[in-house]
Write an enzyme that holds these catalytic residues in place. Structure first.
Site, PDB file in Angstrom:
ATOM      1  NE  ARG A  51      -2.217   1.256   3.664  1.00 24.56           N
ATOM      2  CZ  ARG A  51      -2.849   1.230   4.827  1.00 24.56           C
ATOM      3  NH1 ARG A  51      -4.165   1.053   4.874  1.00 24.56           N
ATOM      4  NH2 ARG A  51      -2.189   1.362   5.966  1.00 24.56           N
ATOM      5  NE  ARG A  99       5.324  27.241   0.645  1.00 24.07           N
ATOM      6  CZ  ARG A  99       4.218  27.634   0.020  1.00 24.07           C
ATOM      7  NH1 ARG A  99       4.319  28.387  -1.081  1.00 24.07           N
ATOM      8  NH2 ARG A  99       3.022  27.283   0.457  1.00 24.07           N
ATOM      9  CD  GLU A 178     -11.467   6.637   6.099  1.00 24.65           C
ATOM     10  OE1 GLU A 178     -10.932   5.524   6.218  1.00 24.65           O
ATOM     11  OE2 GLU A 178     -11.060   7.518   5.319  1.00 24.65           O
ATOM     12  CG  LEU A 202      -6.147   4.109   4.292  1.00 28.21           C
ATOM     13  CD1 LEU A 202      -5.354   4.539   3.067  1.00 28.21           C
ATOM     14  CD2 LEU A 202      -5.350   4.384   5.560  1.00 28.21           C
TER      15      LEU A 202
END
Length: 285
Positions: A51, A99, A178, A202
């Site tokens: 994963r 950045r 979730e 997830l």
């Protein structure tokens, strides 16, 4: 002496520095995994690191290690730090670069760090259960990626803690998705219900283990959406995660679930889950 990992080297904590220009610091531009250690052995490491690589691929961030190599890193962190009951944390960011919002050039290498700590099993919560609070799911639409972008999760967890609860349960358009750091299951008339593994949740590793346990025990499973009202009407409710295992939920927003005690199917799955821990330890000892 605690050993840490940073880009191929094992070193001490005070030597693990991260640049202010790291994209994980600026943008949360990275992914992570948490692997449980039971009796000194990694639990479901292959699933976690598969994963991990999948999450990195989804954000177009190639990583320099395979599943087997990440597993070796985690094993060394656990072993050299003497971890018996705890977890290994592995994180990868896109690296150090000026950045700018778009990706840096190919010369920028990912920053990979990791550590292992003792973290005992939450036995009291596994036995007695916990209270949860529902919150609006304001997260982005790629919850299937285990990314470092966790501000909405942090805010939800804090709201739950301030309400005296152990977890926040996300509700999106009236649908239970979730928890802030867990997956949510309900039991009605002996059937297990949980949100399908779409982009809105997830697909937790412990979630997958539970579904395998259900198949082994011939427990019916419905991977389909259900509402908050349906959740409150469940006979049993529990949450799952790497560090929380299978934790019963005994109240939702102050309302009792069932008879207010962990249910029989939850206890049955906890016992089967416990056996999978023993199997892993037997293989590695």
């Amino acid at each position: 002496m605690t050993l840490y990992f940073k880009n191929g080297k094992y070193t001490q904590k005070d030597e693990v520095t991260v640049s202010i220009d790291d994209r994980g610091y600026y943008f949360g531009d990275g992914v992570y995994e948490v692997i449980k250690v039971y009796g000194g052995s990694l639990y479901t490491a292959e699933e976690h690191f598969t994963r991990f690589l999948s999450s990195a691929e989804k954000i177009r961030m190639p990583l320099p290690y395979t599943v087997a190599e990440f597993t070796e890193i985690a094993e060394r962190l656990a072993e050299d730090n003497g971890i018996t009951e705890g977890h290994v944390y592995i994180q990868a960011t896109r690296g150090v670069a000026p950045r700018i919002h778009n990706f840096p050039g190919e010369e920028t290498e990912p920053m990979i760090t990791g550590y292992a700590i003792e973290n005992p099993r939450p036995l009291a919560k596994l036995e007695s259960g916990v209270a949860v609070k529902t919150v609006d799911d304001i997260r982005w639409l790629r919850c299937d990626i285990k990314s470092l972008n966790l501000l909405a999760n942090v805010m939800a967890k804090q709201e739950a803690v301030e309400a005296g609860c152990a977890e926040a349960v996300f509700i999106r358009d009236g649908i239970v998705t979730e928890g802030s750091s867990s997956n949510i299951f309900g039991v009605k008339d002996g059937i297990l219900y949980t949100h399908p593994a779409t982009n809105l949740i997830l697909n937790g590793i412990t979630r997958r283990v539970v579904l395998k346990c259900c198949a082994q025990e011939s427990i019916g499973v419905m991977e389909e959406t259900f509402s908050l009202d349906e959740l409150r009407a469940m006979d049993e409710v529990f949450l799952t995660s790497t560090t929380s295992e299978i934790t019963p939920i005994t109240s939702i927003d102050g309302e009792q679930v069932g008879d207010g005690k962990p249910g029989p199917l939850t206890a049955r799955l906890q016992a089967v889950f416990e056996s999978t821990i023993g199997q892993v330890q037997q293989k590695t000892n």
